[in-house]
Design a protein around this motif. Structure first.
Motif, PDB file in Angstrom:
ATOM      1  N   ALA A 215      -2.917   5.937  -3.469  1.00  0.00           N
ATOM      2  CA  ALA A 215      -2.701   6.706  -4.696  1.00  0.00           C
ATOM      3  C   ALA A 215      -3.669   7.870  -4.855  1.00  0.00           C
ATOM      4  O   ALA A 215      -3.327   8.869  -5.489  1.00  0.00           O
ATOM      5  N   ARG A 216      -4.867   7.739  -4.286  1.00  0.00           N
ATOM      6  CA  ARG A 216      -5.883   8.770  -4.515  1.00  0.00           C
ATOM      7  C   ARG A 216      -6.754   8.962  -3.278  1.00  0.00           C
ATOM      8  O   ARG A 216      -6.721   8.178  -2.346  1.00  0.00           O
ATOM      9  N   GLY A 217      -7.576  10.006  -3.343  1.00  0.00           N
ATOM     10  CA  GLY A 217      -8.671  10.199  -2.400  1.00  0.00           C
ATOM     11  C   GLY A 217      -8.281  10.148  -0.942  1.00  0.00           C
ATOM     12  O   GLY A 217      -7.320  10.797  -0.501  1.00  0.00           O
ATOM     13  N   ALA A 223      -1.897   9.529   3.811  1.00  0.00           N
ATOM     14  CA  ALA A 223      -0.445   9.538   3.668  1.00  0.00           C
ATOM     15  C   ALA A 223       0.116  10.934   3.934  1.00  0.00           C
ATOM     16  O   ALA A 223       1.125  11.101   4.641  1.00  0.00           O
ATOM     17  N   LYS A 224      -0.526  11.953   3.387  1.00  0.00           N
ATOM     18  CA  LYS A 224      -0.052  13.328   3.562  1.00  0.00           C
ATOM     19  C   LYS A 224      -0.190  13.785   5.019  1.00  0.00           C
ATOM     20  O   LYS A 224       0.688  14.485   5.547  1.00  0.00           O
ATOM     21  N   PRO A 239      -0.435  -1.828  -9.113  1.00  0.00           N
ATOM     22  CA  PRO A 239       0.422  -1.350 -10.209  1.00  0.00           C
ATOM     23  C   PRO A 239      -0.294  -0.415 -11.179  1.00  0.00           C
ATOM     24  O   PRO A 239       0.309   0.529 -11.694  1.00  0.00           O
ATOM     25  N   ALA A 240      -1.577  -0.641 -11.415  1.00  0.00           N
ATOM     26  CA  ALA A 240      -2.314   0.215 -12.348  1.00  0.00           C
ATOM     27  C   ALA A 240      -2.384   1.663 -11.883  1.00  0.00           C
ATOM     28  O   ALA A 240      -2.595   2.576 -12.692  1.00  0.00           O
ATOM     29  N   ALA A 241      -2.206   1.900 -10.594  1.00  0.00           N
ATOM     30  CA  ALA A 241      -2.235   3.253 -10.043  1.00  0.00           C
ATOM     31  C   ALA A 241      -0.820   3.787  -9.819  1.00  0.00           C
ATOM     32  O   ALA A 241      -0.633   4.763  -9.080  1.00  0.00           O
ATOM     33  N   GLY A 242       0.152   3.172 -10.477  1.00  0.00           N
ATOM     34  CA  GLY A 242       1.556   3.480 -10.221  1.00  0.00           C
ATOM     35  C   GLY A 242       1.923   4.940 -10.388  1.00  0.00           C
ATOM     36  O   GLY A 242       2.686   5.500  -9.579  1.00  0.00           O
ATOM     37  N   ALA A 246       3.252   7.176  -7.304  1.00  0.00           N
ATOM     38  CA  ALA A 246       4.570   7.801  -7.303  1.00  0.00           C
ATOM     39  C   ALA A 246       4.465   9.286  -6.989  1.00  0.00           C
ATOM     40  O   ALA A 246       5.307   9.840  -6.254  1.00  0.00           O
ATOM     41  N   ALA A 247       3.429   9.940  -7.523  1.00  0.00           N
ATOM     42  CA  ALA A 247       3.252  11.368  -7.268  1.00  0.00           C
ATOM     43  C   ALA A 247       3.011  11.638  -5.787  1.00  0.00           C
ATOM     44  O   ALA A 247       3.570  12.582  -5.213  1.00  0.00           O
ATOM     45  N   VAL A 248       2.183  10.801  -5.156  1.00  0.00           N
ATOM     46  CA  VAL A 248       1.917  10.958  -3.728  1.00  0.00           C
ATOM     47  C   VAL A 248       3.190  10.717  -2.925  1.00  0.00           C
ATOM     48  O   VAL A 248       3.536  11.501  -2.020  1.00  0.00           O
ATOM     49  N   ALA A 249       3.899   9.630  -3.239  1.00  0.00           N
ATOM     50  CA  ALA A 249       5.127   9.304  -2.513  1.00  0.00           C
ATOM     51  C   ALA A 249       6.158  10.420  -2.647  1.00  0.00           C
ATOM     52  O   ALA A 249       6.844  10.782  -1.678  1.00  0.00           O
ATOM     53  N   ASN A 250       6.292  10.976  -3.831  1.00  0.00           N
ATOM     54  CA  ASN A 250       7.249  12.066  -4.048  1.00  0.00           C
ATOM     55  C   ASN A 250       6.865  13.309  -3.258  1.00  0.00           C
ATOM     56  O   ASN A 250       7.721  13.995  -2.688  1.00  0.00           O
ATOM     57  N   GLU A 251       5.556  13.595  -3.225  1.00  0.00           N
ATOM     58  CA  GLU A 251       5.094  14.791  -2.518  1.00  0.00           C
ATOM     59  C   GLU A 251       5.396  14.730  -1.033  1.00  0.00           C
ATOM     60  O   GLU A 251       5.694  15.763  -0.403  1.00  0.00           O
ATOM     61  N   ILE A 252       5.350  13.534  -0.456  1.00  0.00           N
ATOM     62  CA  ILE A 252       5.565  13.398   0.990  1.00  0.00           C
ATOM     63  C   ILE A 252       6.963  12.877   1.323  1.00  0.00           C
ATOM     64  O   ILE A 252       7.241  12.544   2.474  1.00  0.00           O
TER      65      ILE A 252
END
Length: 451
Positions: A215-217, A223-224, A239-242, A246-252
């Motif tokens: 999700a971050r960092g 992932a990217k 789940p707390a970083a959902g 989602a933003a990362v998954a959508n970007e890639i």
């Protein structure tokens, strides 16, 4: 996170002031860009052996300007020195001094790469001494490199020669901007497994990867980077970083899986997700991790147990599930499965107030070493990456003075970026790294702690 000192040091005024005051002079590093050449300038090959000839042949095949000698006013982008045939320390002199004679003719962000055989596989004391001598020379040279330059080594095991795909893969990685924050390190190549990609810009084309803590960092950067290199990516986080996940998954253009990796069935749930969405799983990156720092005298069970559970026990449990699955060990696969885990320099050198974290990350190194034989039997690999000081949200919270000291405590005099860790993981996950397994590779700018 911005490193304002490094930015200032690379201005005209900054260079003058840092030079006059004797302050660190961190250079702007040459990092990977898909549209940039592998290296910018000649590459000089040092040594007289079949391996040095093969090195030159490989690099000529990449369209590089390969030389055996350099004109007095020319600048080289890299030096590759073959020491694979030495049998005594006395034989080091000529080629080591030849490398030394080229150092003042190196461009910024230059690369020096030594190639030699594994010292531990030499029974003769003189031969082992000579090989260890190359190792010590390379580490020391890495401290002497200037203007963002690095020095690293490739260690050939057994009777392996430079024709192995894994050798070419390691050589290209260390020459490229992908290895910008890797210095004073050694990549062992021990088998002919692996394959070189048809297109070096997308070496993971057709592969499916899962990245935990995405999700971050550093996890998001991994992932990217895997996606940029052609892989389909499953991004996993709690789940707390959902929302961030989602933003990362959508970007890639990947898929997101909200999951607590400490769950007993975490591995099975990842496998199910991979099968439903992609029908395969090729690469696992264990990035998720936590810190709960405290001096051991003040440590409680909650802090200790939670770090161990997330950082190492979850990986052991998930790996058992992956290795038992036909989805991850497909008989028809042309390239074996890949596992890459995040260790840390804290797991190598230790760190005050991090006995739990260091234990977990040292445990990762042990797990990788012990699991290697299981992966090699499947023509796969497992390796670890040990970051040093990386510019993340976590390190941004370190007090200013401590943070500045940590940034400068390596040969490159600066912190690394999440992308530096991601590039190394992408290399180890690629088919071209198929000859390397059980390795822990530091991405730390040659941090001045540990080996």
């Amino acid at each position: 996170m911005r490193d304002t000192y490094t930015e200032f040091a690379n201005t005209g005024l900054g260079r003058k002031l840092t030079t006059s005051l004797g302050l660190p002079q961190p250079a702007k590093l040459r990092r990977y860009r898909p549209d940039a050449p592998l290296v910018e300038g000649p590459v000089v090959v040092v040594g007289e052996s079949a391996t040095s000839d093969r090195i030159a042949e490989v690099m000529l095949g990449w369209g590089l300007d390969v030389r055996r000698h350099l004109g007095p006013r020319e600048k080289a982008a890299a030096v590759v020195a073959a020491f694979d045939t030495i049998s005594s320390p006395a034989q080091l002199s000529a080629d080591v001094l030849a490398v030394g004679g080229l150092l003042k003719q190196l461009r910024s962000s230059a690369r020096v790469i030594t190639v030699f055989r594994d010292p531990q596989q030499a029974e003769d004391p003189g031969v082992r001494a000579a090989r260890k001598g190359v190792e010590g020379m390379t580490r020391s040279l890495a401290h002497e490199m200037r203007a963002g330059g690095t020095a690293n080594g490739i260690v050939l095991q057994n009777d392996l020669d430079a024709a192995a795909p894994g050798f070419a893969g390691a050589l290209r990685f260390l020459l490229s901007g992908r290895s910008a924050f890797v210095s004073g390190q050694f990549i062992s190549v021990g088998s002919v497994n692996g394959a070189l990609p048809e297109d070096w810009s997308t070496p993971l084309q057709g592969q499916v990867a899962v990245v935990t803590g995405a999700a971050r960092g550093i996890g998001a950067a991994i992932a990217k980077t895997l996606r940029r290199d052609g892989a389909e990516v499953i991004a996993v986080d709690i789940p707390a970083a959902g929302e961030h996940l989602a933003a990362v998954a959508n970007e890639i253009s990947g898929t997101a899986l909200q999951l607590d990796i400490t769950a007993e069935d975490a591995g099975e749930r990842i496998l199910t997700h991979a099968e439903q969405h992609y029908g395969r799983l090729d690469i696992v990156v264990h990035n998720a991790g936590i810190t709960r720092d405290k001096l051991l005298a003040n440590m409680d069970a909650s802090r200790w147990d939670s770090v161990i559970a997330v950082n190492i026990e979850s990986q052991l449990r998930m790996n058992r599930a992956f290795l038992a699955s036909e989805l991850f060990n497909r008989a028809e696969a042309t390239v074996g499965p890949r596992i890459v885990s995040l260790a840390s320099t804290s797991g190598i050198a230790g760190n005050r107030g991090q006995t739990n974290y260091a234990a977990s990350k040292s445990g990762v190194i042990g797990m990788v070493s012990a699991t290697s034989a299981q992966l090699q039997a499947r023509h796969g690999t497992i390796n670890a990456v040990a970051p040093g000081f990386i510019e993340t949200e976590m390190t941004a919270k370190i007090p200013l003075v401590t943070r500045e000291v940590a940034r400068r405590l390596n040969s490159l005099n600066q912190g690394g970026l999440p992308e530096d860790v991601a590039e190394t993981i992408a290399f180890l996950a690629s088919p071209a790294a198929g000859g390397t397994s059980g390795l822990t590779l530091r991405v730390c700018g040659q941090n001045l702690v540990g080996a």
